[in-house]
Scaffold this active site. Sequence first.
Site, short mmCIF file in Angstrom:
data_model
loop_
_atom_site.label_atom_id
_atom_site.label_comp_id
_atom_site.label_asym_id
_atom_site.label_seq_id
_atom_site.Cartn_x
_atom_site.Cartn_y
_atom_site.Cartn_z
N SER A 242 29.63 49.44 64.19
CA SER A 242 28.23 49.62 64.44
C SER A 242 27.58 50.65 63.58
O SER A 242 28.46 51.83 63.74
CB SER A 242 27.65 49.72 65.90
OG SER A 242 26.35 50.02 65.90
N TYR B 246 27.99 53.12 74.06
CA TYR B 246 28.27 52.27 72.86
C TYR B 246 28.53 53.04 71.70
O TYR B 246 29.63 52.40 71.09
CB TYR B 246 26.99 51.25 72.90
CG TYR B 246 26.97 50.43 71.84
CD1 TYR B 246 27.68 49.02 71.87
CD2 TYR B 246 26.47 50.42 70.42
CE1 TYR B 246 27.77 47.97 71.09
CE2 TYR B 246 26.39 49.60 69.55
CZ TYR B 246 27.05 48.33 69.90
OH TYR B 246 27.28 47.31 68.98
#
Length: 246
Positions: free
Chosen positions: A140, A153
């Site tokens: 990501s 995350y």
Amino acid sequence: IIVVTGAGRGLGRAFAVGAAAAGAAAVVIAELVADWGRATAEALEKSGHRALYVALDLADPASVADMAETVGKRYGRIDGLVNNGAIATGIGGKTFEEIDIETWDRVMRVNVRGTWLATKACAPWLRKGANGARVVNIASDTALWGAPRLLHYVASKGAVIAMTRSLAREMGPDRISVNAVAPGLTRVEATESVPRERHKLYEEGRAIPRAQMPEDVVATVIHLLSDGAAFVTGQLLPINGGFVMH
């Protein structure tokens, strides 16, 4: 033979559909939510492709091992693994001081340990790949720009990027390439709960100022699964319209 984890919806489903369209002999839909996994597999079958749904809980080492064994025994090899499965929904919006330990551990268990375990379980079958094999980890761009209020995350995807490089060196002698892509905030079911302000930040801050869609990511992942990428390994490719330039 391409295995996509978390392929029941969103980017994972898009990768599975893309792999089938690119000529995969079979696509394995490895998914936690049975209804989603079966629906994706059935849709591919109806389109004339070979697909198999296999239950997968990345938080459960036994489930990961069973998935790889099921695929390996059925097809005799795995040519590509897309480590897409992750926890991303419903965890954002808290500062690093507000994140509870249970949620932190759950994110790490699935996003980091799950990626390692899936690669480990599939490795014996990847070594039997027809022309070597490919692993593509879905990271990501949050780990590249340091997205706030999402530390667990962000940290998990930073770990996936680091693991990609180490795995590339360990698996290279077996002709297995390992790369990662870092998508930006993409318009899928999992990001519907993301505040409008965060979507706006991305869409206005990109060099190409628009929403990112699953199809923006698929072609790069399919290339990394192909024979044309056999000598590309240990690399990270941000795919975010220029929000982060790496």
